[in-house]
Design a protein around this motif. Structure first.
Motif, PDB file in Angstrom:
ATOM      1  N   ARG A   1       0.809  -1.215   0.000  1.00  0.00           N
ATOM      2  CA  ARG A   1       0.000   0.000   0.000  1.00  0.00           C
ATOM      3  C   ARG A   1       0.843   1.266   0.000  1.00  0.00           C
ATOM      4  NH1 ARG A   1      -5.627  -0.558   0.842  1.00  0.00           N
ATOM      5  NH2 ARG A   1      -5.428   1.660   0.626  1.00  0.00           N
ATOM      6  N   GLU A   2       1.856   1.341   0.876  1.00  0.00           N
ATOM      7  CA  GLU A   2       2.632   2.572   1.010  1.00  0.00           C
ATOM      8  C   GLU A   2       3.936   2.266   1.744  1.00  0.00           C
ATOM      9  OE1 GLU A   2      -0.405   4.685   3.017  1.00  0.00           O
ATOM     10  OE2 GLU A   2      -0.552   3.100   4.501  1.00  0.00           O
ATOM     11  N   THR A   3       4.847   3.215   1.670  1.00  0.00           N
ATOM     12  CA  THR A   3       6.135   3.104   2.348  1.00  0.00           C
ATOM     13  C   THR A   3       6.370   4.360   3.169  1.00  0.00           C
ATOM     14  OG1 THR A   3       7.034   1.798   0.522  1.00  0.00           O
ATOM     15  CG2 THR A   3       8.631   2.821   2.015  1.00  0.00           C
ATOM     16  N   TYR A   4       6.914   4.171   4.354  1.00  0.00           N
ATOM     17  CA  TYR A   4       7.288   5.281   5.228  1.00  0.00           C
ATOM     18  C   TYR A   4       8.739   5.115   5.634  1.00  0.00           C
ATOM     19  CZ  TYR A   4       2.388   6.486   5.595  1.00  0.00           C
ATOM     20  OH  TYR A   4       1.105   6.854   5.290  1.00  0.00           O
ATOM     21  N   PHE A   5       9.392   6.233   5.944  1.00  0.00           N
ATOM     22  CA  PHE A   5      10.762   6.224   6.451  1.00  0.00           C
ATOM     23  C   PHE A   5      10.764   6.707   7.889  1.00  0.00           C
ATOM     24  CE2 PHE A   5      12.407   7.585   1.981  1.00  0.00           C
ATOM     25  CZ  PHE A   5      12.284   6.290   1.517  1.00  0.00           C
ATOM     26  N   VAL A   6      11.607   6.092   8.706  1.00  0.00           N
ATOM     27  CA  VAL A   6      11.938   6.623  10.021  1.00  0.00           C
ATOM     28  C   VAL A   6      13.426   6.925   9.953  1.00  0.00           C
ATOM     29  CG1 VAL A   6      12.014   6.237  12.510  1.00  0.00           C
ATOM     30  CG2 VAL A   6      10.173   5.201  11.140  1.00  0.00           C
ATOM     31  N   LEU A   7      13.764   8.202   9.883  1.00  0.00           N
ATOM     32  CA  LEU A   7      15.163   8.627   9.754  1.00  0.00           C
ATOM     33  C   LEU A   7      15.752   8.936  11.126  1.00  0.00           C
ATOM     34  CD1 LEU A   7      13.937  10.508   6.836  1.00  0.00           C
ATOM     35  CD2 LEU A   7      16.192   9.501   6.607  1.00  0.00           C
ATOM     36  N   PHE A   8      17.015   8.523  11.325  1.00  0.00           N
ATOM     37  CA  PHE A   8      17.678   8.716  12.608  1.00  0.00           C
ATOM     38  C   PHE A   8      19.187   8.594  12.422  1.00  0.00           C
ATOM     39  CE2 PHE A   8      16.505   4.321  12.074  1.00  0.00           C
ATOM     40  CZ  PHE A   8      17.588   3.580  12.531  1.00  0.00           C
ATOM     41  N   ARG A   9      19.928   8.835  13.502  1.00  0.00           N
ATOM     42  CA  ARG A   9      21.382   8.679  13.466  1.00  0.00           C
ATOM     43  C   ARG A   9      21.732   7.208  13.667  1.00  0.00           C
ATOM     44  NH1 ARG A   9      21.607  12.142  17.816  1.00  0.00           N
ATOM     45  NH2 ARG A   9      23.087  10.680  18.738  1.00  0.00           N
ATOM     46  N   ALA A  10      22.706   6.711  12.915  1.00  0.00           N
ATOM     47  CA  ALA A  10      23.081   5.297  12.964  1.00  0.00           C
ATOM     48  C   ALA A  10      23.518   4.857  14.360  1.00  0.00           C
ATOM     49  CB  ALA A  10      24.182   5.011  11.944  1.00  0.00           C
ATOM     50  N   ASP A  11      24.073   5.761  15.142  1.00  0.00           N
ATOM     51  CA  ASP A  11      24.508   5.374  16.489  1.00  0.00           C
ATOM     52  C   ASP A  11      23.329   5.126  17.434  1.00  0.00           C
ATOM     53  OD1 ASP A  11      23.753   8.042  16.805  1.00  0.00           O
ATOM     54  OD2 ASP A  11      25.551   8.619  17.896  1.00  0.00           O
ATOM     55  N   ARG A  12      22.113   5.388  16.989  1.00  0.00           N
ATOM     56  CA  ARG A  12      20.891   5.144  17.781  1.00  0.00           C
ATOM     57  C   ARG A  12      20.180   3.856  17.346  1.00  0.00           C
ATOM     58  NH1 ARG A  12      18.342   9.434  20.546  1.00  0.00           N
ATOM     59  NH2 ARG A  12      17.307   7.609  21.396  1.00  0.00           N
ATOM     60  N   ARG A  13      20.819   3.074  16.491  1.00  0.00           N
ATOM     61  CA  ARG A  13      20.222   1.837  15.985  1.00  0.00           C
ATOM     62  C   ARG A  13      20.014   0.837  17.122  1.00  0.00           C
ATOM     63  NH1 ARG A  13      23.496  -1.841  11.662  1.00  0.00           N
ATOM     64  NH2 ARG A  13      21.962  -3.500  11.319  1.00  0.00           N
ATOM     65  N   PRO A  14      18.770   0.404  17.342  1.00  0.00           N
ATOM     66  CA  PRO A  14      18.494  -0.533  18.435  1.00  0.00           C
ATOM     67  C   PRO A  14      18.824  -1.982  18.056  1.00  0.00           C
ATOM     68  CG  PRO A  14      16.451   0.139  17.381  1.00  0.00           C
ATOM     69  CD  PRO A  14      17.566   0.880  16.691  1.00  0.00           C
ATOM     70  N   THR A  15      18.874  -2.803  19.067  1.00  0.00           N
ATOM     71  CA  THR A  15      19.074  -4.225  18.822  1.00  0.00           C
ATOM     72  C   THR A  15      17.763  -4.852  18.359  1.00  0.00           C
ATOM     73  OG1 THR A  15      18.500  -4.871  21.072  1.00  0.00           O
ATOM     74  CG2 THR A  15      20.851  -4.384  20.623  1.00  0.00           C
ATOM     75  N   LEU A  16      17.881  -5.987  17.718  1.00  0.00           N
ATOM     76  CA  LEU A  16      16.696  -6.729  17.306  1.00  0.00           C
ATOM     77  C   LEU A  16      15.885  -7.125  18.538  1.00  0.00           C
ATOM     78  CD1 LEU A  16      14.939  -8.228  15.235  1.00  0.00           C
ATOM     79  CD2 LEU A  16      16.530 -10.160  15.428  1.00  0.00           C
ATOM     80  N   ALA A  17      16.553  -7.565  19.598  1.00  0.00           N
ATOM     81  CA  ALA A  17      15.849  -7.985  20.814  1.00  0.00           C
ATOM     82  C   ALA A  17      15.024  -6.839  21.401  1.00  0.00           C
ATOM     83  CB  ALA A  17      16.849  -8.513  21.843  1.00  0.00           C
ATOM     84  N   LYS A  18      15.577  -5.644  21.394  1.00  0.00           N
ATOM     85  CA  LYS A  18      14.860  -4.486  21.946  1.00  0.00           C
ATOM     86  C   LYS A  18      13.619  -4.163  21.109  1.00  0.00           C
ATOM     87  CE  LYS A  18      15.625   0.243  23.488  1.00  0.00           C
ATOM     88  NZ  LYS A  18      16.584   1.338  23.641  1.00  0.00           N
ATOM     89  N   ILE A  19      13.748  -4.227  19.796  1.00  0.00           N
ATOM     90  CA  ILE A  19      12.598  -3.956  18.922  1.00  0.00           C
ATOM     91  C   ILE A  19      11.546  -5.050  19.085  1.00  0.00           C
ATOM     92  CG2 ILE A  19      11.848  -3.890  16.511  1.00  0.00           C
ATOM     93  CD1 ILE A  19      14.188  -2.108  15.904  1.00  0.00           C
ATOM     94  N   GLU A  20      11.974  -6.305  19.114  1.00  0.00           N
ATOM     95  CA  GLU A  20      11.006  -7.390  19.296  1.00  0.00           C
ATOM     96  C   GLU A  20      10.239  -7.224  20.604  1.00  0.00           C
ATOM     97  OE1 GLU A  20      12.844 -11.268  17.028  1.00  0.00           O
ATOM     98  OE2 GLU A  20      13.609 -10.788  19.027  1.00  0.00           O
ATOM     99  N   LYS A  21      10.936  -6.941  21.674  1.00  0.00           N
ATOM    100  CA  LYS A  21      10.300  -6.771  22.979  1.00  0.00           C
ATOM    101  C   LYS A  21       9.291  -5.617  22.949  1.00  0.00           C
ATOM    102  CE  LYS A  21      11.398  -6.133  27.859  1.00  0.00           C
ATOM    103  NZ  LYS A  21      12.465  -5.948  28.843  1.00  0.00           N
ATOM    104  N   ALA A  22       9.681  -4.497  22.357  1.00  0.00           N
ATOM    105  CA  ALA A  22       8.796  -3.334  22.282  1.00  0.00           C
ATOM    106  C   ALA A  22       7.559  -3.630  21.433  1.00  0.00           C
ATOM    107  CB  ALA A  22       9.556  -2.132  21.730  1.00  0.00           C
ATOM    108  N   LEU A  23       7.725  -4.330  20.327  1.00  0.00           N
ATOM    109  CA  LEU A  23       6.582  -4.668  19.471  1.00  0.00           C
ATOM    110  C   LEU A  23       5.637  -5.633  20.178  1.00  0.00           C
ATOM    111  CD1 LEU A  23       8.352  -5.012  16.008  1.00  0.00           C
ATOM    112  CD2 LEU A  23       6.737  -3.225  16.696  1.00  0.00           C
ATOM    113  N   ARG A  24       6.183  -6.593  20.901  1.00  0.00           N
ATOM    114  CA  ARG A  24       5.335  -7.553  21.628  1.00  0.00           C
ATOM    115  C   ARG A  24       4.569  -6.858  22.761  1.00  0.00           C
ATOM    116  NH1 ARG A  24       6.351 -12.163  19.246  1.00  0.00           N
ATOM    117  NH2 ARG A  24       8.432 -12.728  18.581  1.00  0.00           N
TER     118      ARG A  24
END
Length: 164
Positions: A12-35
């Motif tokens: 349907r559509e694409t969005y960007f979330v732009l940020f500084r690379a040094d703020r890149r989270p871990t996969l575990a942190k994103i998974e936990k937040a999404l759950r």
């Protein structure tokens, strides 16, 4: 497998979330937040780099008839495309808040690409207006907000050239 390859889903559509690379989270942190955001989400195809930092995942939100492919990019390509977005966004009227965001964008060198998909049901309606009622953008907005907060990022709709 990406949702682009799944016949049950239509992009349907694409969005960007732009940020500084040094703020890149871990996969575990994103998974936990999404759950935490919604336990009914199904997370598939999760990948991380050697340090455990997020690379990509697929999110299925069955209650919203939606899915998302989320992937991470960084480097010169992101910087160049961000410069183009800044020019596009600056061409319009700029509120004080938007002007602040534009200044922040110039320091961003990484982004999440969030590809939003609609689940197509077998007994789907022939009328596209009726189909529109099934797709709920609620999950998309929640996920974009979550990713922006986790990274100190800014959400952009690149198709319309606007802040979200």
């Amino acid at each position: 497998m990406s949702l682009f390859e799944d016949p049950r889903y239509s992009w349907r559509e694409t969005y960007f979330v732009l940020f500084r690379a040094d703020r890149r989270p871990t996969l575990a942190k994103i998974e936990k937040a999404l759950r935490r955001l919604n336990p009914s989400f199904t997370l598939l195809n999760q990948t991380a780099d050697e340090q455990g930092r997020f690379q990509s995942l697929t999110l299925i939100a069955p209650d919203d008839f939606a899915g998302m492919d989320i992937s991470y990019l960084e480097g010169q390509e992101v910087i160049d495309e961000t410069e183009e977005l800044i020019e596009q966004l600056a061409a319009g009227e700029c509120t004080p808040e938007d002007c602040q965001r534009l200044r922040q964008l110039s320091r961003m060198n990484a982004r999440f690409d969030v590809y939003h998909f609609e689940e197509i049901c077998e007994d789907d309606y022939d009328n596209s207006e009726d189909r529109e009622e099934l797709l709920d953008p609620g999950t998309l907005l929640l996920v974009l907000d979550l990713l922006a907060k986790m990274t100190g990022g800014i959400v952009i709709d690149p198709q319309s050239g606007t802040f979200v």
